[in-house]
Design an enzyme around this catalytic site. Structure first.
Site, PDB file in Angstrom:
ATOM      1  N   GLY A  18       0.892  -1.172   0.176  1.00 23.41           N
ATOM      2  CA  GLY A  18      -0.154  -0.315   0.166  1.00 23.41           C
ATOM      3  C   GLY A  18       0.971   1.085  -0.374  1.00 23.41           C
ATOM      4  O   GLY A  18       0.594   1.908   0.758  1.00 23.41           O
ATOM      5  N   SER A  20       1.242   3.198  -2.274  1.00 21.25           N
ATOM      6  CA  SER A  20       1.121   4.713  -3.166  1.00 21.25           C
ATOM      7  C   SER A  20       0.352   5.831  -3.007  1.00 21.25           C
ATOM      8  O   SER A  20       0.748   6.408  -3.325  1.00 21.25           O
ATOM      9  CB  SER A  20       0.328   3.815  -4.925  1.00 21.25           C
ATOM     10  N   ASN A 101       1.349  -2.561   5.462  1.00 21.79           N
ATOM     11  CA  ASN A 101       0.909  -1.330   5.005  1.00 21.79           C
ATOM     12  C   ASN A 101      -0.240  -1.578   4.469  1.00 21.79           C
ATOM     13  O   ASN A 101      -1.221  -1.083   5.542  1.00 21.79           O
ATOM     14  CB  ASN A 101       2.065  -0.479   5.028  1.00 21.79           C
ATOM     15  N   SER A 151      -3.807  -0.050  14.397  1.00 20.77           N
ATOM     16  CA  SER A 151      -4.601   0.944  14.253  1.00 20.77           C
ATOM     17  C   SER A 151      -4.645   0.937  15.857  1.00 20.77           C
ATOM     18  O   SER A 151      -4.478  -0.047  17.486  1.00 20.77           O
ATOM     19  CB  SER A 151      -5.801   0.960  14.617  1.00 20.77           C
ATOM     20  N   TYR A 164     -12.952  -4.201  12.371  1.00 21.45           N
ATOM     21  CA  TYR A 164     -11.645  -3.179  12.086  1.00 21.45           C
ATOM     22  C   TYR A 164     -10.593  -4.167  12.882  1.00 21.45           C
ATOM     23  O   TYR A 164      -9.850  -4.232  12.766  1.00 21.45           O
ATOM     24  CB  TYR A 164     -11.984  -2.255  10.957  1.00 21.45           C
ATOM     25  N   ILE A 197      -5.164   9.388  12.205  1.00 21.97           N
ATOM     26  CA  ILE A 197      -4.275  10.318  10.863  1.00 21.97           C
ATOM     27  C   ILE A 197      -5.355  11.222   8.963  1.00 21.97           C
ATOM     28  O   ILE A 197      -6.423  10.494   9.034  1.00 21.97           O
ATOM     29  CB  ILE A 197      -3.085   9.337   9.636  1.00 21.97           C
TER      30      ILE A 197
END
Length: 259
Positions: A18, A20, A101, A151, A164, A197
């Site tokens: 991940g 990008s 990630n 997290s 999650y 974030i």
């Protein structure tokens, strides 16, 4: 691509899933600033990935972008083959750092979460991390580093985040077992747990919703929501030699949320 001369042991290579956008992108750029080249994955947006490669090149380092859906373990063998080719173009046979990630968000109460949604979270956030790490273990150098991104929601309970957060909790347990089993190879494995974030994650809800952003700031000791530059440099630092004795730990970077 041109195959480079063999690298010295001081020239490190990271794999970042991940990479990008968001925290992954920030991580790749901060690793480049520290002289680390990267192989990073992206799921669909090739243009975003190409822009990261370009920015890394402008800093004098190299990055290779590979397409991967980390929720589809059936593709992992083919991905490892691509990684071998990418390493060859970078003048190496193995890599040094793995940052798990890549992820997707989910917001629903327990009674509203469907089996399909839970399965999808499991595929990306736990099964994908477990088996991609397993497949890449033969290619990571002894003395390397693995960092799994979790997290703050595994510590702070916010309704609508159960599915999650539960998957991230499983990754935190996996981290400790990886640290124990890989210790003989000198590989340190840790978890980094960011707080809220301001990125495009979860539809940019923290970044683009002023009311939510202020709510996060109000529950954070340092008085604001996090930004990518709070996390990428930390990841790069945790992978470095100065943190070699940190192992099997959950490190939260949340500015002091809900203390």
């Amino acid at each position: 691509m041109t195959i480079l001369a063999a690298r010295t042991p001081e020239q490190k290579i990271a794999i970042v899933t991940g990479g990008s956008r968001g925290l992954g992108r920030n991580t790749v750029l901060n690793l480049a600033a520290r002289g680390v080249d990267s192989i990073f994955t992206y799921r669909s947006n090739e243009a975003e990935a190409a822009e990261v490669v370009k920015q890394v090149a402008q800093s004098g380092r190299q990055a290779v972008a590979l397409r991967l859906d980390t929720g589809n373990a059936a593709d992992f063998d083919a991905f490892v083959s691509q990684v071998r080719d990418a390493l060859s173009t970078l003048g190496a046979e193995r890599f040094d750092y793995l940052v798990n990630n890549a992820g997707t968000s989910h917001h629903a109460s327990i009674d509203a979460t469907t089996e399909q949604e839970l399965d999808s979270l499991y595929q990306v956030h736990f099964k994908g991390v477990f088996f991609l790490t397993q497949k890449l273990l033969p290619l990571i150098n002894d003395g390397g580093r693995i960092l799994n991104i979790s997290s703050g929601l595994t510590r702070v309970t916010i309704p609508g985040s159960a599915a999650y957060a539960s998957m991230k909790g499983a990754v935190e347990v996996l981290t400790r077992y990886l640290a124990k089993e890989l210790g003989a190879r000198g590989i340190a494995v840790n978890t980094l747990a960011p707080g809220a974030i301001a990125t495009d994650f979860s539809g940019g809800m923290v970044r683009d919703n002023p009311e939510l952003n202020q709510r996060v700031a109000g529950m954070t000791a340092l008085g604001r929501a996090g930004v990518p530059d709070d996390i990428g440099p930390l990841i790069a630092s945790l992978l470095g030699e100065s943190h070699r004795w940190v192992n099997g730990q959950r490190i939260e970077a949340s500015g002091g949320m809900v203390l």
